[in-house]
Write an enzyme that holds these catalytic residues in place. Sequence first.
Site, PDB file in Angstrom:
ATOM      1  N   LYS A   1       0.848  -1.188   0.000  1.00 51.27           N
ATOM      2  CA  LYS A   1       0.000   0.000   0.000  1.00 51.27           C
ATOM      3  C   LYS A   1       0.884   1.239   0.000  1.00 51.27           C
ATOM      4  O   LYS A   1       1.905   1.281   0.700  1.00 51.27           O
ATOM      5  CB  LYS A   1      -0.886  -0.012   1.259  1.00 51.27           C
TER       6      LYS A   1
ATOM      7  N   SER B   1      -9.492  -0.458   7.603  1.00 56.81           N
ATOM      8  CA  SER B   1      -8.983  -0.262   6.245  1.00 56.81           C
ATOM      9  C   SER B   1      -8.340  -1.476   5.611  1.00 56.81           C
ATOM     10  O   SER B   1      -8.055  -1.463   4.416  1.00 56.81           O
ATOM     11  CB  SER B   1      -7.992   0.900   6.216  1.00 56.81           C
TER      12      SER B   1
ATOM     13  N   SER C   1      -9.509   1.845   3.372  1.00 50.97           N
ATOM     14  CA  SER C   1      -8.700   2.635   2.463  1.00 50.97           C
ATOM     15  C   SER C   1      -7.676   1.819   1.679  1.00 50.97           C
ATOM     16  O   SER C   1      -7.156   2.286   0.681  1.00 50.97           O
ATOM     17  CB  SER C   1      -7.959   3.719   3.241  1.00 50.97           C
TER      18      SER C   1
END
Lengths: 99, 486, 481
Positions: B78, B177, B153
């Site tokens: 990420k 997330s 997210s």
Amino acid sequence: MIGEDEVKKIALLSHLNLEEGESVSLANELNSILGYVDKLQKLDTTSVEPTSHVHGSKNIMRPDVTSPSMPTELALSNTPELSGRFIKVPIIIEQNGEN
Amino acid sequence: MTDVTSLSIAEINSGLVSKSFSSRELTQAYLERIEKLKSLNCYIEVCGESALKAADECDQMIKSGRRLPLLGVPIAIKDVITTKGIRTTCASKMLKDFIPPYDATAIIKMRENGGFVLGKTNMDEFAMGSSTENSFFGASRNPWDTARVPGGSSGGSAVAVAAALAPASLGSDTGGSVRQPASYCNVVGLKPTYGRISRYGLIAYASSLDQIGIFSRTVADCALLAQSLFGHDPLDSTSVEMAIPDLSKEIKRGIKGLKIGIPKEYLIEGVSKEVLQSVQDALSTLTQLGAEIVDISLPHTEYALACYYILALAEASSNLARYDGIRYGYRSPQARDLKQLYSLSRSEGFGKEVKRRIMVGTYALSAGYYDAYYKRAQQARTLIAQDFRSAFSEQCDVIACPTAPTTAFRIGEQSSDPVQMYLNDIFTVPVNLAGLPGISIPCGFDSQGLPVGLQLIGKPWDEGTLLRAANAYESSTDWHKRFPEV
Amino acid sequence: MEYETVIGLEVHVQLSTKSKIFCASSTEFGADPNEHVDALTLGMPGSLPVLNKTVVDYAIMLGLAMNCEIRNFNRFARKHYFYPDLPKGYQISQFEEPICERGYINVSFSPDSQRPIGIKRIHMEEDAGKNIHDMRTEASLIDLNRAGVPLLEIVSEPDIRSPAEAACYLRAVRQICRYLRISDGNMEEGSLRCDANISLRPVGEMKFGTRTEIKNINSFRFVEKALEYETARQLSLLKAGKQIRQETLLFDSASGSTRPMRGKEESSDYRYFPDPDLPPVVVEERWIREIRSQMPKLPEQISKELVEIYGLTPYDAGVLTSERDNVDFYLAVYDVCQNAKAACNWVTSELFGALNQQGLDISTSPVNAANLGALIKLIDSEIISGKMAKSVFEEMFKTSASPQEIVEKQGLKQITSEDEILSIIRQVFDANPSQLKSLLEGNDRLHGFFVGQVMKSTGGSANPKKVNELISREAQRLAGK
């Protein structure tokens, strides 16, 4: 309730500019969020300790030992504007930080 | 030969050792597939060249007989985790050209265990969101229905694993997330105990809640990665020195007599019937495997979201104060003086949701409101953590509930109303507030063919039991074997 | 109406740790710009602070030295403001829970006037970087070497009553820090910095007047000057019946005046909250005991002992205790010679004089304490005269040799044998018959003449006390004959 003036004050503190009319819509959004979180006011928190560190760790320290810093060139490789080894900004009007 | 991109890490390991394929071939196959499925928009940056170079090095090591848990495995990261020499943007214009001069500790540990970076994945800007729509680089798409969000997210990392664009990936979980997008995308998503994986190099959203998490196809892969990444880091004062069991062994023990708590407060309005049904079915399966279901109560649940948003936004307003256009990051070319340098760089560099959250957080910390908001939220946090503590000490070993109230929603569907958007996190945020480990595993599909996730929550530092329960369930179901048609 | 000045000082002391407060970068002064920066110093995304234990040790030590209560449960807080030299957009500091509180130090304003000044709080925090302003290019240049250097902020109670007292207090704070060796207290290099709060009130009034704050005063002289100027400014306003505006001022050393600081109009709201990256620091009694056991005696205590036990004057005690190195040196000299007075005289006048002349200080003194003590011992055991000692000292200062060596080499031993001196006196008497006659007739003035003659013929090496005595005795003998 947060009004437009308050929104402007918060924007100033956050160093964010508001676009034309944005302070009104932001005030509405913030009020909706704050309206929701206001339910915490119902909670009886008498003699409840606030949690800052969830696992209660303490005294995490390191010995006073230096290790080599990053090479300056690498450390400043993302800096938008430099003057030699200095970081350059538009002139600061008054000579004062907070210390 | 089967398509190498469909293999789990365990299968990759044996394939590499038996020379069925090389790490280079594996990496190449992923790079080709990534190129083909670009429209999912799950990568911000694909590190083709450096990944192939790393793969070659791994192949050399394998040839010379080296064995490491992740040797030769490309992993998607990420874009909130710093990678030395590889652009790390947080999906923000603010950091669109930022090349960190250092690696996050998690990246160093991953490399030490033989893994390497395949690419950097898309996310909500600064990890603020539950849909991966708030990205400077555009929304990511759910491979099960590309008109829908993958969750967020860490949406990009979830999509990468779900669509076979990486065998595993790292994300970050502040309020769900990792678990929520795992649930929306039919993959395994683990958020470890707060303090298990070093946060050094994890770009902060809310420091007291943030934790690096793992996406994988199987629970066994998740255990493998967890084993590699867990551990105390002297560079992170909030990482904790705690014994780590042999997770790969631990997960194979059965769940006979395991007590699974069902919190009555989680049966709230707004949870989809189909999601509830899938979770009910999963509980039956677990019972058949020898677990015992007990009813528990977490009485302060209704305050969790409010508490979470105050803490997260207040901390975010502080953590994002460093983005001022001076030392790194976006600097507005319009700025004529110092004040403008700050305000223009920040106003132009941050997206709308980020600015909104900074504003709320700033307000919650400002003079006169601190006690009413921040301090009160910290007190609520104490009560919420206590709820879990007493449930775990007296009634159960793990807690089960849906990961999210619904399956994936349509792109653009929810972003207008912030409060409604925040409700997606209702089942996940209490876990972060209490610093507990939580995992989402595939547990079914709704009538539209969208995946449903089962969330299991464990005691602090007890990822072993958590993964054991997850593995027992996974072994007797095949939801995780389903692939989206993309 | 008579007015009274009320002053409180906020002193920032830079600690002399090797590494910064929250990361392992060096704190060395005078490096190239941005030499000592790493990810945390730059406030890079993803970087995290880890506390330097020595900073807490030093804070506890200063707190004990200043008679403070040491807090058990300590937290760091983030203090938010935007400034180019503040990399994270917040300073890590302590807010409502400082590590030390409610202390005092006894400050001597003159040798016979001493008063306690209250210490409100001492807290730990990180320093900011430095800005250089280039008016020509309309740019400011940032150097972050100093960012993250540990500071203790010492906040006094408003117990100070004049600019001169403020300077005395500041010197006392510096002295304590230097005794503890937690800071070099160098104001020129910025390791000691001072902000002052000042207000005036009618004598007898209990309520404080409106105060102003003078920021960043960077020398002892300027502290006094700035406060004098501000006292006068406030006094003239009050006398004219005007109001004092509560504001922040800067002292301009060139003009010797204060002026309001611009750019402070934005209301400051620091939004303090406990730093989630730093777990609390719990200071148990054991930790405090350990620090206490490592602490040296403080100037106040030593000064008292020098007067009461060593019999020195308060003035001399003050001179000796101004620096820990000086008093340590003095005590080492005393250990050798056991003569408190003489040791004091030699250290404060001969040694300090010579060091001063050469631009040296005690740490670089060519004469060490053992040798100076030995020199005094040679005088006290009458092996050399005080006059000879001065020339021996000069030689010691030049060559660092021991006094014994010098005395031996130059044959400087004093003549103390009575027989030897008596035989010289007899020779001198014989050579000056008329003067001797006059002396024996009772002309005492000639006593001095003969002492001089004897000293001259021995090249000054005769013990003058003995010479005196023996001349009198011999004259009496001759007269009685």
